[in-house]
Design a protein around this motif. Structure first.
Motif, short mmCIF file in Angstrom:
data_model
loop_
_atom_site.label_atom_id
_atom_site.label_comp_id
_atom_site.label_asym_id
_atom_site.label_seq_id
_atom_site.Cartn_x
_atom_site.Cartn_y
_atom_site.Cartn_z
N SER B 156 0.82 -1.22 0.00
CA SER B 156 0.00 0.00 0.00
C SER B 156 0.86 1.27 0.00
CB SER B 156 -0.90 0.05 1.24
OG SER B 156 -1.82 -1.02 1.23
N PHE B 157 2.16 1.09 0.31
CA PHE B 157 3.04 2.25 0.47
C PHE B 157 4.06 2.36 -0.65
CE2 PHE B 157 1.22 1.39 4.58
CZ PHE B 157 1.03 2.65 5.13
N THR B 158 3.70 1.93 -1.84
CA THR B 158 4.62 2.10 -2.97
C THR B 158 3.84 2.37 -4.25
OG1 THR B 158 6.39 1.11 -4.28
CG2 THR B 158 4.73 -0.42 -3.42
N THR B 159 4.45 3.11 -5.14
CA THR B 159 3.87 3.32 -6.47
C THR B 159 4.44 2.31 -7.46
OG1 THR B 159 5.45 5.13 -6.56
CG2 THR B 159 3.17 5.73 -6.36
N LEU B 160 5.24 1.37 -6.93
CA LEU B 160 5.83 0.31 -7.74
C LEU B 160 4.71 -0.51 -8.39
CD1 LEU B 160 8.79 -0.99 -7.99
CD2 LEU B 160 7.95 -2.68 -6.35
N LYS B 161 4.87 -0.78 -9.69
CA LYS B 161 3.81 -1.53 -10.38
C LYS B 161 4.07 -3.04 -10.39
CE LYS B 161 0.96 1.78 -11.79
NZ LYS B 161 1.67 2.93 -11.20
N SER B 162 5.35 -3.42 -10.46
CA SER B 162 5.71 -4.85 -10.58
C SER B 162 5.12 -5.71 -9.48
CB SER B 162 7.25 -4.99 -10.57
OG SER B 162 7.61 -6.29 -10.18
N LYS B 163 4.59 -6.86 -9.86
CA LYS B 163 4.03 -7.80 -8.88
C LYS B 163 4.99 -8.96 -8.63
CE LYS B 163 -0.18 -5.96 -8.52
NZ LYS B 163 -0.80 -5.51 -7.30
N THR B 164 6.11 -8.98 -9.36
CA THR B 164 6.99 -10.14 -9.30
C THR B 164 7.95 -10.10 -8.11
OG1 THR B 164 8.55 -9.04 -10.74
CG2 THR B 164 6.93 -10.48 -11.80
N LYS B 165 8.21 -8.92 -7.57
CA LYS B 165 9.16 -8.84 -6.46
C LYS B 165 8.44 -8.67 -5.13
CE LYS B 165 13.21 -7.16 -8.95
NZ LYS B 165 14.07 -6.00 -9.18
N SER B 166 9.06 -9.12 -4.09
CA SER B 166 8.46 -9.02 -2.76
C SER B 166 8.34 -7.56 -2.33
CB SER B 166 9.32 -9.76 -1.75
OG SER B 166 8.91 -9.43 -0.45
N THR B 167 7.22 -7.24 -1.70
CA THR B 167 7.02 -5.89 -1.16
C THR B 167 7.07 -5.93 0.37
OG1 THR B 167 4.66 -6.27 -1.52
CG2 THR B 167 5.77 -4.87 -3.11
N VAL B 168 7.66 -6.98 0.90
CA VAL B 168 7.84 -7.08 2.36
C VAL B 168 9.15 -6.37 2.74
CG1 VAL B 168 8.22 -8.66 4.31
CG2 VAL B 168 6.53 -9.23 2.54
N ARG B 169 9.05 -5.48 3.70
CA ARG B 169 10.24 -4.78 4.21
C ARG B 169 10.13 -4.66 5.72
NH1 ARG B 169 11.15 -5.52 -0.36
NH2 ARG B 169 12.21 -4.25 -1.93
N THR B 170 11.29 -4.34 6.35
CA THR B 170 11.30 -4.17 7.80
C THR B 170 11.65 -2.72 8.15
OG1 THR B 170 11.97 -6.46 8.11
CG2 THR B 170 12.37 -4.95 9.96
N ILE B 171 10.77 -2.09 8.91
CA ILE B 171 11.07 -0.75 9.46
C ILE B 171 11.57 -0.97 10.88
CG2 ILE B 171 10.08 1.47 10.19
CD1 ILE B 171 10.02 1.32 7.24
N ASN B 172 12.79 -0.49 11.16
CA ASN B 172 13.36 -0.68 12.50
C ASN B 172 12.88 0.35 13.50
OD1 ASN B 172 15.02 -2.97 11.75
ND2 ASN B 172 16.22 -1.50 10.57
N PHE B 173 12.82 1.60 13.05
CA PHE B 173 12.27 2.63 13.93
C PHE B 173 11.81 3.84 13.12
CE2 PHE B 173 16.94 3.54 14.05
CZ PHE B 173 16.94 4.87 13.62
N ILE B 174 10.86 4.57 13.71
CA ILE B 174 10.45 5.89 13.19
C ILE B 174 10.48 6.83 14.39
CG2 ILE B 174 8.62 7.25 12.11
CD1 ILE B 174 7.56 4.70 10.78
N ASN B 175 11.42 7.79 14.35
CA ASN B 175 11.54 8.77 15.45
C ASN B 175 10.98 10.11 15.01
OD1 ASN B 175 12.78 7.04 17.22
ND2 ASN B 175 14.86 7.70 16.71
N ILE B 176 10.13 10.68 15.83
CA ILE B 176 9.53 11.98 15.49
C ILE B 176 9.91 12.98 16.57
CG2 ILE B 176 7.37 13.20 14.97
CD1 ILE B 176 6.14 10.48 14.21
N GLU B 177 10.68 14.00 16.18
CA GLU B 177 11.11 15.03 17.13
C GLU B 177 10.48 16.36 16.73
OE1 GLU B 177 12.84 14.58 19.83
OE2 GLU B 177 13.25 12.44 19.42
N ASP B 178 9.98 17.09 17.72
CA ASP B 178 9.36 18.40 17.46
C ASP B 178 10.10 19.46 18.26
OD1 ASP B 178 7.76 20.59 17.12
OD2 ASP B 178 5.98 19.74 18.07
N ASN B 179 10.83 20.33 17.57
CA ASN B 179 11.51 21.43 18.24
C ASN B 179 10.84 22.74 17.86
OD1 ASN B 179 13.73 20.11 19.69
ND2 ASN B 179 14.38 19.50 17.62
N ASP B 180 9.94 23.21 18.71
CA ASP B 180 9.22 24.46 18.47
C ASP B 180 8.56 24.49 17.08
OD1 ASP B 180 9.94 25.46 20.98
OD2 ASP B 180 11.84 26.23 20.20
N GLY B 181 7.98 23.36 16.70
CA GLY B 181 7.26 23.34 15.43
C GLY B 181 8.11 22.93 14.23
#
Lengths: 245, 245
Positions: B156-181
């Protein structure tokens, strides 16, 4: 009539400086006055805190204008930032006292100059910094800067041709900070002649390269000849940082 | 044959991404290979750590190449930074072990995205930040980001059209920092599909606008349809920040 005070930030890269010239030349004042005109339905004349050269930036440029518009300043703020190009921003806009004048009331101005002396190329900062490969001697720069602090005739430090106006100005301080080769130089004075900051900077860089000592800087001041001082540094790394009232 | 490893920084604004296409298209790889060719007198083929889209920047892009040149790496460093345009810099260049491969040896990559949510226009930063006026709910963004961390099918998170390759991936972390906006979001994963980071970011921004909750993000992952996820964010605020080996 209302008197409105604005603090403006701009990237000077695309502009022929602050000061409006003929209608067809791209200046920050010209751009702002045209949008203020649409906003108020009046012909607005901005009073700026001074000229800035082609390519010089401003972090806190101060200007004021008079208007009969009844629009509140919050709405003005939104309108202006919406209509202005990406490289000009209104940081604040407030009703000011009737007597406030962005040029006459100035006590001092601070310019900042940025030098990359780290030997490390930084692609994201390249438009706002002057790169110098040769390692600068910061202590020598500070010693020579100290000679310029105070009230002097800065005729050697201007490309101004007119002989009719005084070239005496007062420099209150020159601060030189070096953070891992990213050098920031603040120059504060009660007023500046044409190109004066950029020639002072060029002279301090010569000092940093150990081509000038404090005695030489004294002689440059006394010579009262532009040719004696250092070259003019590029505009892209110069910022009008603050105006004190 | 020597194997040389480089860390490269570039401002992607002017380029059609990293990857060389035909000779006449302006790409970072194309620019570098042409200058490396002049430097070594050989036809150099750079192995990059991956593609970056048009307009995406890199803080620490890693690449390697093989050469018979006997030039030392300090001289190469000087030559390259001298000949490269202002918007590409070589940060380091070293002899690497014979086995080092800038793509095959990757453990993970970190992308950074920058959002100005302060409501304050900053003219000097405008080319490298995405401005969003509506106040984002950072906690909601973090809750939704947590759903994406781990190993998932990111179809759901790619504009890739090919169906032949795996679209499984691993996200290790997502860090969100907010410094005064000023919001900085780091996304680290073992690999990324085409446009995956920019669609993850668009989805997290929808979460910040309180249009999506964690349950919705789960459903987006399960749907395996691009149309379910958020829009793609602009490239200009995306940086390849680090590559871990």
């Amino acid at each position: 009539m209302r008197n409105i005070k604005m603090i403006i930030q701009y990237d000077g890269t695309r502009y022929k400086g602050w000061q409006k010239q003929t209608e067809d030349i791209n200046t920050v004042q010209g751009k702002l006055e045209s949008i203020l005109g649409n906003m108020t339905g009046e012909e607005i004349q901005l009073v700026g805190c001074g000229r800035t050269d082609t390519g010089v930036h401003a972090i806190n440029y101060t200007a004021n204008f008079h208007t009969n518009s009844t629009m509140n300043t919050d709405d003005m703020h939104k309108y202006l930032n919406d209509k202005l190009p990406d490289d000009i921003a209104v940081k604040s806009i407030k009703n000011a006292s009737e007597r406030f004048h962005a040029r006459y009331n100035i006590l001092s101005k601070t310019y900042m100059y940025r030098i990359n002396n780290s030997g490390i190329k930084n692609v994201f900062d390249r438009k706002y910094i002057h790169s110098i490969d040769e390692k600068l001697n910061i202590e020598k720069m500070r010693e020579c800067a100290a000679v310029l602090v105070g009230t002097h005739d800065f005729q050697s430090f201007t490309t101004l041709k007119s002989k009719t106006k005084s070239t005496v100005r007062t420099i209150n301080f020159i601060n030189i900070e070096d953070n891992d080769g990213i050098i920031e130089i603040d120059v504060n004075g009660n007023g500046f002649l044409w190109n004066m900051v950029r020639i002072i900077l060029g002279t301090l860089i010569e000092a940093g390269k150990e081509k000038l000592n404090p005695e030489d800087v004294k002689n440059i001041l006394e010579a009262k000849k532009r040719a004696e001082a250092g070259p003019m540094v590029p505009a892209k790394a110069l910022f009008l940082k603050d105006v004190e009232y």
